[in-house]
Design a protein around this motif. Sequence first.
Motif, PDB file in Angstrom:
ATOM      1  N   GLY A 148      18.258 -17.075 -44.169  1.00  0.00           N
ATOM      2  CA  GLY A 148      18.844 -18.354 -44.138  1.00  0.00           C
ATOM      3  C   GLY A 148      20.103 -18.569 -44.446  1.00  0.00           C
ATOM      4  N   CYS A 149      20.920 -17.687 -44.033  1.00  0.00           N
ATOM      5  CA  CYS A 149      22.551 -17.663 -44.673  1.00  0.00           C
ATOM      6  C   CYS A 149      23.377 -18.863 -44.183  1.00  0.00           C
ATOM      7  CB  CYS A 149      23.057 -16.404 -44.582  1.00  0.00           C
ATOM      8  SG  CYS A 149      22.823 -15.210 -45.698  1.00  0.00           S
ATOM      9  N   ILE A 150      23.294 -18.754 -42.392  1.00  0.00           N
ATOM     10  CA  ILE A 150      24.014 -19.513 -41.590  1.00  0.00           C
ATOM     11  C   ILE A 150      23.066 -20.502 -40.771  1.00  0.00           C
ATOM     12  CG2 ILE A 150      26.062 -19.499 -40.119  1.00  0.00           C
ATOM     13  CD1 ILE A 150      26.944 -16.944 -41.117  1.00  0.00           C
ATOM     14  N   LYS A 151      23.075 -21.826 -41.040  1.00  0.00           N
ATOM     15  CA  LYS A 151      22.433 -22.672 -40.337  1.00  0.00           C
ATOM     16  C   LYS A 151      23.669 -23.416 -39.265  1.00  0.00           C
ATOM     17  CE  LYS A 151      18.701 -25.662 -40.440  1.00  0.00           C
ATOM     18  NZ  LYS A 151      17.761 -26.411 -41.354  1.00  0.00           N
ATOM     19  N   ALA A 152      23.221 -23.215 -37.946  1.00  0.00           N
ATOM     20  CA  ALA A 152      24.062 -23.608 -36.913  1.00  0.00           C
ATOM     21  C   ALA A 152      23.370 -24.737 -35.972  1.00  0.00           C
ATOM     22  CB  ALA A 152      24.564 -22.558 -36.154  1.00  0.00           C
ATOM     23  N   SER A 153      24.297 -25.359 -34.946  1.00  0.00           N
ATOM     24  CA  SER A 153      23.846 -26.221 -33.917  1.00  0.00           C
ATOM     25  C   SER A 153      24.934 -25.785 -32.763  1.00  0.00           C
ATOM     26  CB  SER A 153      23.818 -27.625 -34.268  1.00  0.00           C
ATOM     27  OG  SER A 153      25.162 -28.186 -34.956  1.00  0.00           O
ATOM     28  N   PRO A 154      24.526 -26.298 -31.649  1.00  0.00           N
ATOM     29  CA  PRO A 154      25.447 -26.025 -30.561  1.00  0.00           C
ATOM     30  C   PRO A 154      26.940 -26.732 -30.609  1.00  0.00           C
ATOM     31  CG  PRO A 154      23.249 -26.616 -29.740  1.00  0.00           C
ATOM     32  CD  PRO A 154      23.211 -27.046 -31.118  1.00  0.00           C
ATOM     33  N   LEU A 155      27.749 -25.702 -30.372  1.00  0.00           N
ATOM     34  CA  LEU A 155      29.149 -26.446 -30.349  1.00  0.00           C
ATOM     35  C   LEU A 155      29.181 -27.581 -29.426  1.00  0.00           C
ATOM     36  CD1 LEU A 155      32.076 -26.012 -31.514  1.00  0.00           C
ATOM     37  CD2 LEU A 155      32.661 -24.478 -29.782  1.00  0.00           C
ATOM     38  N   LYS A 191      25.683 -25.394 -42.339  1.00  0.00           N
ATOM     39  CA  LYS A 191      25.359 -25.026 -43.644  1.00  0.00           C
ATOM     40  C   LYS A 191      25.342 -23.565 -43.769  1.00  0.00           C
ATOM     41  CE  LYS A 191      21.910 -25.738 -47.455  1.00  0.00           C
ATOM     42  NZ  LYS A 191      20.676 -26.390 -47.797  1.00  0.00           N
ATOM     43  N   VAL A 192      25.804 -23.217 -45.132  1.00  0.00           N
ATOM     44  CA  VAL A 192      25.744 -21.876 -45.712  1.00  0.00           C
ATOM     45  C   VAL A 192      25.023 -21.800 -47.017  1.00  0.00           C
ATOM     46  CG1 VAL A 192      27.136 -19.793 -46.341  1.00  0.00           C
ATOM     47  CG2 VAL A 192      27.944 -21.182 -44.331  1.00  0.00           C
ATOM     48  N   ASP A 193      24.015 -21.093 -46.825  1.00  0.00           N
ATOM     49  CA  ASP A 193      23.182 -20.803 -47.918  1.00  0.00           C
ATOM     50  C   ASP A 193      23.589 -19.502 -48.708  1.00  0.00           C
ATOM     51  OD1 ASP A 193      21.115 -20.153 -49.948  1.00  0.00           O
ATOM     52  OD2 ASP A 193      19.432 -21.177 -48.851  1.00  0.00           O
ATOM     53  N   THR A 194      24.041 -19.488 -49.725  1.00  0.00           N
ATOM     54  CA  THR A 194      24.697 -18.234 -50.439  1.00  0.00           C
ATOM     55  C   THR A 194      23.722 -17.370 -51.196  1.00  0.00           C
ATOM     56  OG1 THR A 194      25.468 -19.577 -52.286  1.00  0.00           O
ATOM     57  CG2 THR A 194      26.926 -19.484 -50.422  1.00  0.00           C
ATOM     58  N   THR A 195      22.584 -17.825 -51.158  1.00  0.00           N
ATOM     59  CA  THR A 195      21.239 -17.072 -52.171  1.00  0.00           C
ATOM     60  C   THR A 195      21.438 -15.706 -51.991  1.00  0.00           C
ATOM     61  OG1 THR A 195      20.018 -18.912 -52.397  1.00  0.00           O
ATOM     62  CG2 THR A 195      19.220 -17.342 -52.959  1.00  0.00           C
ATOM     63  N   LEU A 196      21.319 -15.328 -50.641  1.00  0.00           N
ATOM     64  CA  LEU A 196      21.246 -13.751 -50.356  1.00  0.00           C
ATOM     65  C   LEU A 196      22.399 -13.071 -50.777  1.00  0.00           C
ATOM     66  CD1 LEU A 196      19.721 -11.350 -49.346  1.00  0.00           C
ATOM     67  CD2 LEU A 196      20.396 -12.014 -47.161  1.00  0.00           C
ATOM     68  N   ILE A 197      23.621 -13.833 -50.265  1.00  0.00           N
ATOM     69  CA  ILE A 197      25.050 -13.004 -50.475  1.00  0.00           C
ATOM     70  C   ILE A 197      25.001 -12.839 -51.954  1.00  0.00           C
ATOM     71  CG2 ILE A 197      27.500 -13.487 -50.262  1.00  0.00           C
ATOM     72  CD1 ILE A 197      26.723 -15.257 -47.850  1.00  0.00           C
TER      73      ILE A 197
END
Length: 282
Positions: free
Chosen positions: A128-135, A147-153
Amino acid sequence: MMVDATRAELLIEALPYIRKYENKTVVVKYGGNAMVSENLKDNVMNDIILMTSIGIRVVLVHGGGPDISDMMKKLGKEPVFVDGLRVTDEETVDIAQMVLTGKIGKDIVKRLQNKGVKSVGICGLDGGCIKASPLDETHGLVGKIRKVDTTLITTLLDGGFIPIISPIGYDDEGNSYNINADSAASAVAGALKAETLMIMTDTVGILRDVHDPSSLISRIYVSDAPQLMEEGVIAGGMIPKVNCCIEAIRMGVSKVFILDGRQPHSMVMELFTDDCIGTMFI
């Protein structure tokens, strides 16, 4: 003897910078002209290995637009661009995910691991690193990052791995999104509160006169960027790139560099010497 003395002087010059960056996070946006030859690819990998070996926590975010276009054409699909961004339907985002994650990302992993450095290729869907929506409606499944979830990184970094991130995002409805690699690198660097973001491109940096390579602006304060845009010094395709630099600074990144990906070892020279070879945003 002179060669040995020169090497010693270079190491002594680099020592304060090495100490400064130890245990700090540096995000590298890798793509474009730094990918065009085997020699340049090898130089970039060696730079990353050197940075890692002296204690820098390196995260690499890569692009790969030309490879996506080539694969689309092989599959009988003509690439379409609007305002410099690829119009992306479901088939195109599948191709982008396949090329970025399955081909380019794994090639980088292979190159690093062949040199004895542990790395893991992921995309924004993983963990779930990079959550996005349509530009917007025009570009289809081109995403803007929510949103960026940095847990895995962070888990990978703590385990001694270099994360190799493909800029594919996701939403709660199960859609995948093709994301501009500069934007992804900026958002990842901001979320990690990285010390430095390095964006590799095809110019020496920001030039006051685009026809004069000696007119390089070595340092730009974020507050001065709007004026440079008004004056046309920052123009065209450089505007969104500079906006990514500004956004990273605003999210807490200490310094952002725009570097020439055609210049061998540009990252090492910028980080560890007194010479400024690109443009630094602070």
